[in-house]
Design an enzyme around this catalytic site. Structure first.
Site, PDB file in Angstrom:
ATOM      1  N   PRO A  96       0.780  -1.246   0.000  1.00  0.00           N
ATOM      2  CA  PRO A  96       0.000   0.000   0.000  1.00  0.00           C
ATOM      3  C   PRO A  96       0.808   1.291   0.000  1.00  0.00           C
ATOM      4  CG  PRO A  96      -0.799  -1.523   1.696  1.00  0.00           C
ATOM      5  CD  PRO A  96       0.515  -2.046   1.210  1.00  0.00           C
ATOM      6  N   ASN A 100       5.329   0.536   4.092  1.00  0.00           N
ATOM      7  CA  ASN A 100       5.091  -0.903   3.959  1.00  0.00           C
ATOM      8  C   ASN A 100       6.173  -1.559   3.115  1.00  0.00           C
ATOM      9  OD1 ASN A 100       1.711   0.051   3.708  1.00  0.00           O
ATOM     10  ND2 ASN A 100       2.493  -1.155   5.404  1.00  0.00           N
ATOM     11  N   THR A 126       2.837   1.421  -5.520  1.00  0.00           N
ATOM     12  CA  THR A 126       3.020   2.822  -5.908  1.00  0.00           C
ATOM     13  C   THR A 126       3.597   3.554  -4.706  1.00  0.00           C
ATOM     14  OG1 THR A 126       1.176   2.764  -7.468  1.00  0.00           O
ATOM     15  CG2 THR A 126       1.903   4.930  -6.722  1.00  0.00           C
ATOM     16  N   LYS A 201       3.844   6.446 -13.045  1.00  0.00           N
ATOM     17  CA  LYS A 201       2.600   6.124 -12.349  1.00  0.00           C
ATOM     18  C   LYS A 201       2.048   7.338 -11.604  1.00  0.00           C
ATOM     19  CE  LYS A 201      -0.775   3.987 -10.308  1.00  0.00           C
ATOM     20  NZ  LYS A 201      -0.625   2.846  -9.398  1.00  0.00           N
TER      21      LYS A 201
END
Length: 328
Positions: A96, A100, A126, A201
């Site tokens: 996420p 993380n 991302t 992205k």
């Protein structure tokens, strides 16, 4: 040891040349186990598509219930990212956020605790491009290879295997990554060095947020002016205002089937995640001194949505938010 049987075809690489020297075929390694860490809304169908293509998947998720479905279907489930790295030398992570990713790779039970030399580590999360670069440096020190490969397309494309992957890393490793990524996506694009996949992205999602807000505003205004929403969507989609948010992912309930707006904005791409991605865009814009006024406003809107109870709804719920927040 190198990825699967491919090590028989290659000369060992040093830590400093690991990301530059591999040019041999990996055909013999194609069906060796693949690790997959992060079985959420996106990771779950992505891992399933690898299984469908005949790859033995060794999975891990911090939430045991996420692993149960894979365990019930016969897939292998481990207790930590380190255990995945011990049993697979090709690993995909789908997480996420930046913290993380850092924990999964560099934590006490992280991948780097047991990663094998020559392993290929592909991060489809991302995250901040700067964090991707930090992870790449740490991975290279262990004699392995890191590539960032975030995705676009949402949960529907993840299920259908039609994702777009934006890949950053050493170009000589791109074919090795593409072998796996084409099992989960229809477009796999090499963007450049580590971090450029994340950059692509972030730019895409900033535009997506701006486009979704614009579509929601236009639809809301048209409805209040007396237009039928389906008719308005039809007109927009045959006119110059047409965009992905209007013709593929319309935010107005009742206009399209099979999208989150038709299911009380459940599923899809969460508002919290969109706010996070827009935050990454803001950080990058600040670092590069790039003016992004509409991106900044979109970030504020999605942060307000999170505070107003929309955090777990799909990001297209901005239509509902605008309908209810008349004082904006």
């Amino acid at each position: 040891m190198f990825r699967g049987s491919a090590s028989l075809l290659c000369k060992p690489r040093t830590v400093h040349t690991a990301s530059l020297a591999l040019v041999c075929s990996r055909a013999m390694a194609s069906k060796t186990p693949v690790g997959f860490i992060g079985l959420g809304n996106m990771g779950n169908p992505m891992a399933k598509n690898l299984v469908k293509q005949g790859y033995p998947v060794i999975a891990y998720d911090v939430f045991p219930e996420a692993c149960k479905e894979f365990q019930d279907s016969g897939a292998q489930v481990t207790d930590s990212p380190a255990d995945v790295a011990e049993r697979a030398d090709r690993i995909i992570t789908m997480l996420p956020s930046s913290p993380n990713a850092v924990e999964v790779y560099m934590g006490a039970n992280g991948i780097l605790k047991k990663v094998k030399k020559g392993s290929l580590l592909i991060d489809s999360s991302t995250i901040d491009p700067a964090v991707s670069k930090e992870l790449a440096i740490a991975v290279e020190k262990m004699g392995a290879v890191f590539m960032d490969a975030p995705v676009s397309g949402g949960v529907g494309a993840a299920r259908a295997g039609n994702l777009t992957f934006m890949v950053g890393g050493v170009e000589q490793e791109f074919d090795a990554a593409k072998e796996l990524l084409t099992c989960m996506g229809s477009n796999v694009v090499y963007c450049g060095e580590v971090g450029t996949g994340q950059a692509a992205k972030i730019c895409n999602n900033m535009l997506l947020a701006i486009g979704m807000i614009g579509t929601a505003e236009a639809m809301n205004l048209g409805i209040r002016l007396g237009l039928d929403p389906k008719l308005l969507a039809k007109i927009l989609n045959m006119s110059s205002g047409r965009c992905w948010s209007s013709d593929t992912y319309n935010p107005v309930p009742g206009v399209m089937e099979g999208v989150p707006s038709a299911n009380n904005y459940q599923g899809g791409f969460g508002t919290t995640l969109m706010a996070k991605d827009l935050g990454l865009a803001q950080i990058s814009a600040t670092n590069t001194k790039t003016p992004v006024p509409l991106g900044s406003l979109a970030h504020q809107i999605y942060r307000m949505m999170c505070a107003k109870g929309y955090a777990l709804k799909d990001f297209s719920a901005v239509f509902q938010f605008l309908r209810e927040e008349e004082n904006l």
